[in-house]
Design a protein around this motif. Structure first.
Motif, PDB file in Angstrom:
ATOM      1  N   UNK A 212     -73.758  -0.488 -37.183  1.00  0.00           N
ATOM      2  CA  UNK A 212     -73.419  -0.673 -35.629  1.00  0.00           C
ATOM      3  C   UNK A 212     -74.586  -1.953 -34.995  1.00  0.00           C
ATOM      4  N   UNK A 213     -73.840  -2.339 -34.263  1.00  0.00           N
ATOM      5  CA  UNK A 213     -74.693  -3.734 -33.556  1.00  0.00           C
ATOM      6  C   UNK A 213     -75.933  -3.037 -32.801  1.00  0.00           C
ATOM      7  N   UNK A 214     -75.882  -1.674 -32.414  1.00  0.00           N
ATOM      8  CA  UNK A 214     -77.286  -1.073 -31.802  1.00  0.00           C
ATOM      9  C   UNK A 214     -77.110   0.408 -32.117  1.00  0.00           C
ATOM     10  N   UNK A 215     -78.068   0.909 -31.851  1.00  0.00           N
ATOM     11  CA  UNK A 215     -78.451   2.362 -31.875  1.00  0.00           C
ATOM     12  C   UNK A 215     -79.336   2.501 -30.747  1.00  0.00           C
ATOM     13  N   UNK A 216     -78.994   3.624 -29.854  1.00  0.00           N
ATOM     14  CA  UNK A 216     -79.599   4.193 -28.563  1.00  0.00           C
ATOM     15  C   UNK A 216     -79.992   5.660 -28.781  1.00  0.00           C
ATOM     16  N   UNK A 217     -81.228   5.998 -28.939  1.00  0.00           N
ATOM     17  CA  UNK A 217     -81.909   7.278 -29.054  1.00  0.00           C
ATOM     18  C   UNK A 217     -81.514   7.936 -27.522  1.00  0.00           C
ATOM     19  N   UNK A 218     -80.748   9.235 -27.631  1.00  0.00           N
ATOM     20  CA  UNK A 218     -80.665   9.748 -25.989  1.00  0.00           C
ATOM     21  C   UNK A 218     -81.722  10.888 -26.002  1.00  0.00           C
ATOM     22  N   UNK A 219     -81.817  11.292 -24.694  1.00  0.00           N
ATOM     23  CA  UNK A 219     -82.823  12.473 -24.481  1.00  0.00           C
ATOM     24  C   UNK A 219     -82.472  13.610 -24.974  1.00  0.00           C
ATOM     25  N   UNK A 220     -81.331  13.684 -25.307  1.00  0.00           N
ATOM     26  CA  UNK A 220     -80.799  15.288 -25.677  1.00  0.00           C
ATOM     27  C   UNK A 220     -81.173  15.290 -27.247  1.00  0.00           C
ATOM     28  N   UNK A 221     -81.511  14.215 -27.940  1.00  0.00           N
ATOM     29  CA  UNK A 221     -81.978  14.329 -29.059  1.00  0.00           C
ATOM     30  C   UNK A 221     -80.718  13.406 -29.942  1.00  0.00           C
ATOM     31  N   UNK A 222     -79.647  13.324 -29.594  1.00  0.00           N
ATOM     32  CA  UNK A 222     -78.434  12.530 -30.063  1.00  0.00           C
ATOM     33  C   UNK A 222     -78.603  11.096 -30.025  1.00  0.00           C
ATOM     34  N   UNK A 223     -77.707  10.385 -30.418  1.00  0.00           N
ATOM     35  CA  UNK A 223     -77.840   8.849 -30.488  1.00  0.00           C
ATOM     36  C   UNK A 223     -76.477   8.177 -30.096  1.00  0.00           C
ATOM     37  N   UNK A 224     -76.420   6.955 -29.477  1.00  0.00           N
ATOM     38  CA  UNK A 224     -75.108   6.256 -28.978  1.00  0.00           C
ATOM     39  C   UNK A 224     -75.195   5.086 -30.009  1.00  0.00           C
ATOM     40  N   UNK A 225     -74.113   5.069 -30.993  1.00  0.00           N
ATOM     41  CA  UNK A 225     -73.993   3.979 -31.801  1.00  0.00           C
ATOM     42  C   UNK A 225     -73.120   3.052 -31.035  1.00  0.00           C
ATOM     43  N   UNK A 226     -73.305   1.541 -30.903  1.00  0.00           N
ATOM     44  CA  UNK A 226     -72.673   0.711 -30.576  1.00  0.00           C
ATOM     45  C   UNK A 226     -72.062  -0.294 -31.598  1.00  0.00           C
ATOM     46  N   UNK A 227     -70.598  -0.573 -31.554  1.00  0.00           N
ATOM     47  CA  UNK A 227     -70.147  -1.282 -32.724  1.00  0.00           C
ATOM     48  C   UNK A 227     -69.328  -2.718 -31.843  1.00  0.00           C
ATOM     49  N   UNK A 228     -69.588  -3.757 -32.360  1.00  0.00           N
ATOM     50  CA  UNK A 228     -69.049  -4.859 -31.275  1.00  0.00           C
ATOM     51  C   UNK A 228     -68.115  -5.760 -32.597  1.00  0.00           C
ATOM     52  N   UNK A 229     -67.138  -6.246 -32.119  1.00  0.00           N
ATOM     53  CA  UNK A 229     -66.207  -6.991 -32.973  1.00  0.00           C
ATOM     54  C   UNK A 229     -65.328  -8.069 -32.129  1.00  0.00           C
ATOM     55  N   UNK A 230     -65.028  -9.134 -32.569  1.00  0.00           N
ATOM     56  CA  UNK A 230     -64.067  -9.985 -32.015  1.00  0.00           C
ATOM     57  C   UNK A 230     -62.633  -9.538 -32.450  1.00  0.00           C
ATOM     58  N   UNK A 231     -61.719  -9.518 -31.461  1.00  0.00           N
ATOM     59  CA  UNK A 231     -60.415  -9.396 -31.642  1.00  0.00           C
ATOM     60  C   UNK A 231     -59.620 -10.561 -31.207  1.00  0.00           C
ATOM     61  N   UNK A 232     -58.479 -10.679 -31.876  1.00  0.00           N
ATOM     62  CA  UNK A 232     -57.445 -11.698 -31.605  1.00  0.00           C
ATOM     63  C   UNK A 232     -56.220 -10.980 -31.511  1.00  0.00           C
ATOM     64  N   UNK A 233     -54.944 -11.080 -30.833  1.00  0.00           N
ATOM     65  CA  UNK A 233     -53.821 -10.705 -30.889  1.00  0.00           C
ATOM     66  C   UNK A 233     -52.678 -11.940 -30.836  1.00  0.00           C
ATOM     67  N   UNK A 234     -51.979 -11.960 -31.976  1.00  0.00           N
ATOM     68  CA  UNK A 234     -51.054 -12.999 -32.126  1.00  0.00           C
ATOM     69  C   UNK A 234     -49.640 -12.552 -31.550  1.00  0.00           C
ATOM     70  N   UNK A 235     -49.484 -11.461 -31.322  1.00  0.00           N
ATOM     71  CA  UNK A 235     -48.415 -10.915 -30.674  1.00  0.00           C
ATOM     72  C   UNK A 235     -48.098 -11.137 -29.313  1.00  0.00           C
ATOM     73  N   UNK A 236     -48.929 -11.674 -28.553  1.00  0.00           N
ATOM     74  CA  UNK A 236     -48.811 -11.684 -27.117  1.00  0.00           C
ATOM     75  C   UNK A 236     -49.566 -13.017 -26.740  1.00  0.00           C
ATOM     76  N   UNK A 237     -49.038 -14.102 -26.402  1.00  0.00           N
ATOM     77  CA  UNK A 237     -49.386 -15.303 -26.113  1.00  0.00           C
ATOM     78  C   UNK A 237     -50.578 -15.218 -24.684  1.00  0.00           C
ATOM     79  N   UNK A 238     -50.713 -14.189 -24.099  1.00  0.00           N
ATOM     80  CA  UNK A 238     -51.717 -14.100 -23.252  1.00  0.00           C
ATOM     81  C   UNK A 238     -52.860 -13.546 -23.568  1.00  0.00           C
ATOM     82  N   UNK A 239     -52.898 -13.025 -24.878  1.00  0.00           N
ATOM     83  CA  UNK A 239     -54.071 -12.327 -25.433  1.00  0.00           C
ATOM     84  C   UNK A 239     -54.648 -13.195 -26.685  1.00  0.00           C
ATOM     85  N   UNK A 240     -53.919 -14.499 -26.811  1.00  0.00           N
ATOM     86  CA  UNK A 240     -54.487 -15.324 -27.985  1.00  0.00           C
ATOM     87  C   UNK A 240     -56.173 -15.416 -27.987  1.00  0.00           C
ATOM     88  N   UNK A 241     -56.745 -15.650 -26.790  1.00  0.00           N
ATOM     89  CA  UNK A 241     -58.103 -15.926 -26.842  1.00  0.00           C
ATOM     90  C   UNK A 241     -58.998 -14.604 -27.417  1.00  0.00           C
TER      91      UNK A 241
END
Length: 145
Positions: free
Chosen positions: A90-119
């Motif tokens: 994961x990009x980052x892990x945050x320990x929560x006060x309840x004892x659990x964690x939050x795992x953050x995953x980041x990725x760059x996405x592209x969509x070639x199916x829609x001309x407005x979403x090609x960025x």
């Protein structure tokens, strides 16, 4: 009974149509069509191709949204270790006060199916686990798939 209902719909339509915008007229036309089955001017002018195409696009978007949600929901109840094995660290892990964690995953996405979403866009997925590392919840931001 049906004739009374149709008569009420027609009278209401006539009262409402006097002085309404096109949006309101279309809404009344839709309601009248649903209640009586009699197509109004809006429905007579629309070709079945346009409405079918629009319906197909809407259904496809709804299907894609459901598939997206189901892919994330499939991880609920499973170990975060299994998710990390599939997606990588994961990009980052945050320990929560309840004892659990939050795992953050980041990725760059592209969509070639829609001309407005090609960025390229940054997709952020967050998975919340309990103390034992079992995924309890998730959220996504700006993700296409």
């Amino acid at each position: 009974m049906k004739n009374i209902f149709i008569s009420i719909a027609i009278i209401a339509s006539l009262l409402i149509l006097s002085g309404c915008s096109q949006k309101h007229i279309d809404a009344v036309s839709d309601i009248t069509y649903i209640l009586t089955g009699v197509p109004g001017p809006k429905h007579k002018n629309q070709g079945s191709v346009g409405s079918n195409t629009q319906t197909k696009v809407m259904l496809e978007k709804e299907r894609e949204a459901n598939e997206f949600k189901n892919r994330r929901l499939a991880w609920v109840g499973k170990s975060i270790d299994d998710l990390i094995m599939q997606r990588g660290s994961p990009w980052g892990v945050h320990k929560r006060t309840d004892g659990g964690s939050q795992y953050t995953f980041k990725k760059t996405q592209n969509s070639s199916n829609d001309p407005y979403l090609n960025n390229p866009r940054l997709c952020v997925d967050n998975f919340i686990t309990d103390k034992k590392g079992i995924i309890k919840d998730w959220s996504s931001s700006n993700c296409l798939y």
